[in-house]
Design a protein around this motif. Sequence first.
Motif, mmCIF file in Angstrom:
data_model
loop_
_atom_site.group_PDB
_atom_site.id
_atom_site.type_symbol
_atom_site.label_atom_id
_atom_site.label_comp_id
_atom_site.label_asym_id
_atom_site.label_seq_id
_atom_site.Cartn_x
_atom_site.Cartn_y
_atom_site.Cartn_z
ATOM 1 N N ASP A 61 0.959 -1.394 0.108
ATOM 2 C CA ASP A 61 -0.094 -0.158 -0.030
ATOM 3 C C ASP A 61 0.917 1.232 0.175
ATOM 4 O O ASP A 61 0.163 2.184 -0.058
ATOM 5 N N GLY A 62 2.089 1.028 0.059
ATOM 6 C CA GLY A 62 3.014 2.234 0.070
ATOM 7 C C GLY A 62 3.530 2.895 1.535
ATOM 8 O O GLY A 62 4.215 3.671 1.655
ATOM 9 N N LYS A 63 2.728 2.424 2.397
ATOM 10 C CA LYS A 63 2.916 2.691 4.064
ATOM 11 C C LYS A 63 2.403 1.366 4.599
ATOM 12 O O LYS A 63 1.271 1.244 4.617
ATOM 13 N N SER A 64 3.223 0.857 5.413
ATOM 14 C CA SER A 64 2.781 -0.234 6.388
ATOM 15 C C SER A 64 3.839 -0.478 7.349
ATOM 16 O O SER A 64 4.893 0.060 7.696
ATOM 17 N N LYS A 65 3.528 -1.363 8.419
ATOM 18 C CA LYS A 65 4.237 -1.640 9.381
ATOM 19 C C LYS A 65 4.584 -3.132 9.345
ATOM 20 O O LYS A 65 3.690 -3.850 8.756
ATOM 21 N N THR A 66 5.757 -3.660 9.847
ATOM 22 C CA THR A 66 6.192 -5.165 9.906
ATOM 23 C C THR A 66 7.261 -5.369 10.881
ATOM 24 O O THR A 66 7.471 -4.343 11.555
ATOM 25 N N THR A 67 7.578 -6.553 11.348
ATOM 26 C CA THR A 67 8.399 -6.856 12.219
ATOM 27 C C THR A 67 9.978 -7.172 11.748
ATOM 28 O O THR A 67 9.953 -7.749 10.632
ATOM 29 N N ARG A 68 10.777 -7.235 12.769
ATOM 30 C CA ARG A 68 12.387 -7.400 11.970
ATOM 31 C C ARG A 68 12.131 -9.001 11.807
ATOM 32 O O ARG A 68 12.821 -9.371 10.829
ATOM 33 N N PHE A 95 16.779 3.472 2.631
ATOM 34 C CA PHE A 95 16.103 2.791 1.123
ATOM 35 C C PHE A 95 16.977 2.025 0.651
ATOM 36 O O PHE A 95 18.115 1.952 0.578
ATOM 37 N N VAL A 96 16.147 1.132 -0.077
ATOM 38 C CA VAL A 96 16.574 0.381 -1.220
ATOM 39 C C VAL A 96 15.917 1.016 -2.343
ATOM 40 O O VAL A 96 14.524 0.742 -2.602
ATOM 41 N N TYR A 97 16.560 1.952 -3.237
ATOM 42 C CA TYR A 97 15.862 2.570 -4.356
ATOM 43 C C TYR A 97 14.505 3.327 -3.602
ATOM 44 O O TYR A 97 14.980 4.237 -2.957
ATOM 45 N N TYR A 101 12.702 1.991 4.892
ATOM 46 C CA TYR A 101 12.151 1.521 6.014
ATOM 47 C C TYR A 101 12.836 2.188 7.222
ATOM 48 O O TYR A 101 13.926 2.732 7.184
ATOM 49 N N MET A 102 12.078 2.159 8.418
ATOM 50 C CA MET A 102 12.725 2.840 9.477
ATOM 51 C C MET A 102 12.223 1.965 10.879
ATOM 52 O O MET A 102 11.183 1.424 11.126
ATOM 53 N N ALA A 103 13.411 1.678 11.749
ATOM 54 C CA ALA A 103 13.152 1.050 12.838
ATOM 55 C C ALA A 103 12.231 1.904 13.812
ATOM 56 O O ALA A 103 12.402 2.886 14.272
ATOM 57 N N LEU A 104 11.136 1.187 14.648
ATOM 58 C CA LEU A 104 10.528 1.640 15.784
ATOM 59 C C LEU A 104 10.676 0.995 16.808
ATOM 60 O O LEU A 104 11.770 -0.011 17.047
ATOM 61 N N GLU A 105 9.946 1.188 18.078
ATOM 62 C CA GLU A 105 10.208 0.340 19.030
ATOM 63 C C GLU A 105 9.647 -1.171 18.949
ATOM 64 O O GLU A 105 8.850 -1.555 18.241
ATOM 65 N N ASN A 106 10.301 -1.956 19.937
ATOM 66 C CA ASN A 106 9.961 -3.271 19.977
ATOM 67 C C ASN A 106 9.923 -4.089 18.523
ATOM 68 O O ASN A 106 9.305 -5.010 18.406
ATOM 69 N N ASP A 107 11.171 -3.848 17.983
ATOM 70 C CA ASP A 107 11.539 -4.620 16.745
ATOM 71 C C ASP A 107 10.495 -4.360 15.563
ATOM 72 O O ASP A 107 10.301 -5.305 14.819
ATOM 73 N N PHE A 108 9.725 -3.197 15.558
ATOM 74 C CA PHE A 108 8.836 -3.053 14.593
ATOM 75 C C PHE A 108 9.497 -2.168 13.436
ATOM 76 O O PHE A 108 10.401 -1.313 14.193
#
Length: 116
Positions: A61-68, A95-97, A101-108
């Motif tokens: 979707d162009g903006k989402s959250k995921t875990t490490r 960035f990869v091209y 991604y940016m690290a958030l708290e709790n490995d998100f």
Amino acid sequence: MNKNCLECNEKIVGREDKKFCSDGCRNAYNNKINKDSTNYMRNTNNKLRKNYRILSELNVDGKSKTTRSKMLGKGFDFEYFTNILNTKSGNTYCFVYDQGYMALENDFFILVKKDI
């Protein structure tokens, strides 16, 4: 004026600005010119491509959250990226091209896509 093909050195027939005698020779010449010159370069490009595919798959979707762990489970390598973006608010995105991604708290991680 006689011109020869840059790939096979055969005589070229046709337009005077032609450089190759056929599409096959043009493709072979360009493939030689554009190939990765060393294994290190080839391996780095393969890792960047893999990271890009993983980010694209996780960030539809162009903006989402995921875990490490989800990223690592798919084979993501955090050591390979193309650039870093430091925002005015002090956040740091890798960035990869155009996929970032940016690290958030709790490995998100937050995943974003740059409009290009």
